[in-house]
Design a protein around this motif. Structure first.
Motif, PDB file in Angstrom:
ATOM      1  N   SER A   1       0.807  -1.223   0.000  1.00 14.47           N
ATOM      2  CA  SER A   1       0.000   0.000   0.000  1.00 14.47           C
ATOM      3  C   SER A   1       0.835   1.265   0.000  1.00 14.47           C
ATOM      4  N   GLU A   2       2.131   1.164   0.288  1.00 16.98           N
ATOM      5  CA  GLU A   2       2.986   2.346   0.390  1.00 16.98           C
ATOM      6  C   GLU A   2       3.562   2.763  -0.950  1.00 16.98           C
ATOM      7  N   VAL A   3       3.855   1.819  -1.862  1.00 16.37           N
ATOM      8  CA  VAL A   3       4.551   2.109  -3.110  1.00 16.37           C
ATOM      9  C   VAL A   3       3.659   1.716  -4.270  1.00 16.37           C
ATOM     10  N   ASN A   4       3.470   2.650  -5.165  1.00 14.54           N
ATOM     11  CA  ASN A   4       2.660   2.358  -6.347  1.00 14.54           C
ATOM     12  C   ASN A   4       3.364   1.320  -7.214  1.00 14.54           C
ATOM     13  N   GLY A   5       2.629   0.312  -7.661  1.00 12.11           N
ATOM     14  CA  GLY A   5       3.166  -0.702  -8.545  1.00 12.11           C
ATOM     15  C   GLY A   5       3.815  -1.859  -7.827  1.00 12.11           C
ATOM     16  N   ILE A   6       3.962  -1.769  -6.494  1.00 14.81           N
ATOM     17  CA  ILE A   6       4.561  -2.868  -5.721  1.00 14.81           C
ATOM     18  C   ILE A   6       3.434  -3.609  -5.035  1.00 14.81           C
ATOM     19  N   GLY A   7       3.205  -4.838  -5.495  1.00 12.81           N
ATOM     20  CA  GLY A   7       2.177  -5.635  -4.884  1.00 12.81           C
ATOM     21  C   GLY A   7       2.696  -6.453  -3.727  1.00 12.81           C
ATOM     22  N   SER A   8       1.792  -7.275  -3.215  1.00  8.69           N
ATOM     23  CA  SER A   8       2.179  -8.104  -2.063  1.00  8.69           C
ATOM     24  C   SER A   8       3.268  -9.092  -2.443  1.00  8.69           C
ATOM     25  N   GLY A   9       3.191  -9.636  -3.672  1.00  9.78           N
ATOM     26  CA  GLY A   9       4.209 -10.601  -4.082  1.00  9.78           C
ATOM     27  C   GLY A   9       5.582  -9.964  -4.166  1.00  9.78           C
ATOM     28  N   LEU A  10       5.691  -8.791  -4.803  1.00 10.04           N
ATOM     29  CA  LEU A  10       6.979  -8.115  -4.885  1.00 10.04           C
ATOM     30  C   LEU A  10       7.466  -7.693  -3.507  1.00 10.04           C
ATOM     31  N   ALA A  11       6.547  -7.308  -2.639  1.00 16.37           N
ATOM     32  CA  ALA A  11       6.956  -6.933  -1.276  1.00 16.37           C
ATOM     33  C   ALA A  11       7.577  -8.131  -0.568  1.00 16.37           C
ATOM     34  N   ARG A  12       6.951  -9.343  -0.758  1.00 14.23           N
ATOM     35  CA  ARG A  12       7.537 -10.534  -0.149  1.00 14.23           C
ATOM     36  C   ARG A  12       8.894 -10.846  -0.757  1.00 14.23           C
ATOM     37  N   ASP A  13       8.992 -10.709  -2.101  1.00 11.78           N
ATOM     38  CA  ASP A  13      10.305 -10.962  -2.737  1.00 11.78           C
ATOM     39  C   ASP A  13      11.375  -9.987  -2.219  1.00 11.78           C
ATOM     40  N   LEU A  14      11.017  -8.722  -2.066  1.00 12.87           N
ATOM     41  CA  LEU A  14      11.975  -7.752  -1.514  1.00 12.87           C
ATOM     42  C   LEU A  14      12.358  -8.119  -0.082  1.00 12.87           C
TER      43      LEU A  14
END
Length: 463
Positions: A119-132
């Motif tokens: 919810s903080e970064v546009n274009g970053i979903g939950s999957g990318l957040a987990r990968d990061l």
């Protein structure tokens, strides 16, 4: 050896000749003994010169020790005074560094508290957040920038790498230019918020702690500064005591040598008196019995030859310092002590070297420089070099230690700028500009100022 002044009365020619021979031989023996007086007086004169030289060397050693003590005291006072004067700046520097540390820690805490979510970064979903997060990037404090580079497997085009704050750079599939830019904008926004919330000034307790540190250091420096004169005075007293002991040792050795010389001189005086008595006896014997022949006359002529005259006993020059009187070790050295003052600085060798090189190589000469100008600049440089050395060398000696005369720096600077202006006047690139004239005016002002200061210093010294 006969001490009586009445010659023995001989009863016959044999006895007369024997008495004459005895008197002649006694006079010759006494004369040979007395001939050693001249070498003794010469050796005693050399002894006096050696003693005077030893006193002069002792005085020179003492003067150098006092000069070193004075220079050490001056250096210590200058250093401590500079440190005291710099405490306010040091306090400001400490406060600046402490505030920088405080702000950095506050910003780091704020960045660690800013978590990276979908919810903080546009274009970053939950999957990318987990990968990061799997790559160790969970907050704004975990990475610092992004860059492009070759793919990790070496195939394909360039990919976007995320540089972690601690560790290597990583690549997360799915994050390219379109998602990397919002990611960096999110971090910059987080950094801006953290910097805005970071403290702008130190807390009172931290400021008070720094103030206590500075005041404690100020007290220590003031105590050290107050101890400098005491330490210098103790070193001076020790040097005076050592000098007094050295002079006492020299005086004791001189008295012993003088007593021995006086005994030898008294012995020679007694020999001279005995020689006079023997010559009187011989003269009376000749008057009574007359000439006894050629051999007698030859023996008497050899015996009555004049004794080599002894050189006059002139005391050798003594060192100007005498033994301490009235129980004061420093009273005797007050007149011989060098005048207080720091010797001329070694930094004067820089202009000496510059003008010396200029005297050999010239001052920025070109093919268009006239011969008279090249010769004039070399002569001026040589004259300035000789004058600086004439003033500087005696002021490095402990006997004549002193600062350079007032105005010397202005004169040297004026001569330097004058040489530069002369070189620019003869250079076609600068001859038409106003720079050479400006330098010439400044050089003239410096030379006039230096001459006025030198004249004022000379009047003060003579007054």
């Amino acid at each position: 050896m006969i001490d009586s002044t009445t010659p023995l009365q001989a009863t016959g020619p044999a006895e007369t000749r024997a008495e004459r021979r005895r008197l002649v031989e006694s006079v010759g023996a006494q004369r040979r003994l007395l001939a050693a007086r001249r070498p003794f007086e010469l050796a005693d004169g050399r002894r006096l010169n050696r003693e005077a030289g030893a006193r002069i060397r002792a005085q020179a050693r003492h003067g150098k020790a006092l000069q070193r003590i004075h220079e050490k005291r001056a250096r210590s006072e200058r250093s401590l005074t500079a440190q005291l004067n710099g405490l306010d700046g040091k306090r400001a520097e400490r406060e600046r560094r402490a505030l920088a540390v405080l702000r950095r820690e506050s910003i780091e805490r704020s960045l660690r508290g800013t978590r990276l979510t979908a919810s903080e970064v546009n274009g970053i979903g939950s999957g990318l957040a987990r990968d990061l997060a799997a790559q160790g990037i969970r907050t704004a404090a975990d990475f610092k920038r992004v860059s492009w580079g070759k793919a990790p497997d070496g195939r394909g085009g360039d990919v976007l790498y995320i540089h972690r704050t601690q560790g290597r750079k990583v690549h997360v599939n799915g994050i390219g230019e379109h998602r990397g830019r919002p990611l960096m904008e999110w971090r910059r926004a987080a950094v801006a918020r953290a910097e805005a919330r970071a403290p702008k000034e130190l807390p009172p307790d931290e400021r008070h702690r720094i103030e206590e540190i500075i005041e404690n250091e100020r007290g220590r420096l003031q105590a050290d500064l107050a101890e400098v004169p005491k330490t210098a005075e103790a070193a001076r007293a020790e040097a005076e005591q050592l000098h007094a002991e050295r002079l006492a040792t020299l005086a004791r050795a001189e008295r012993e040598a003088a007593d021995e010389a006086a005994l030898r001189r008294a012995g020679f005086d007694e020999m001279a008196e005995r020689l006079l008595v023997l010559r009187a006896e011989l003269a009376a014997h000749v008057d009574l019995y007359g000439d006894l022949g050629f051999r007698d006359r030859r023996a008497r002529s050899r015996a009555l030859r004049p004794v080599p005259a002894a050189p006059p006993v002139i005391p050798a020059p003594r060192a100007p310092e005498a033994e301490p009187e009235s129980g004061s070790a420093s009273g005797a050295t007050a007149d011989a002590r060098p005048a207080p003052g720091v010797r001329a600085s070694l930094g004067w060798l820089v202009p000496v070297a510059f003008f010396g090189v200029t005297a050999m190589l010239g001052a920025g000469e070109t093919d268009a420089t006239p011969l008279w100008c090249a010769v004039a600049t070399r002569l001026v440089s040589l004259a300035v070099t000789a004058e600086l050395l004439r003033l500087w060398i005696p002021r490095r000696n402990w006997r004549t230690a002193d600062a350079m005369p007032g105005g010397t720096g202005f004169l040297a600077s004026g001569a330097f700028l004058g040489l530069v202006a002369a070189g620019m006047f003869t250079d076609p690139l600068y001859a038409a500009d106003s720079a050479p004239w400006g330098l010439a005016v400044v050089a003239a002002v410096l030379v006039v100022t230096g001459a006025v200061r030198r004249a004022g210093a000379g009047r003060t010294a003579s007054g």
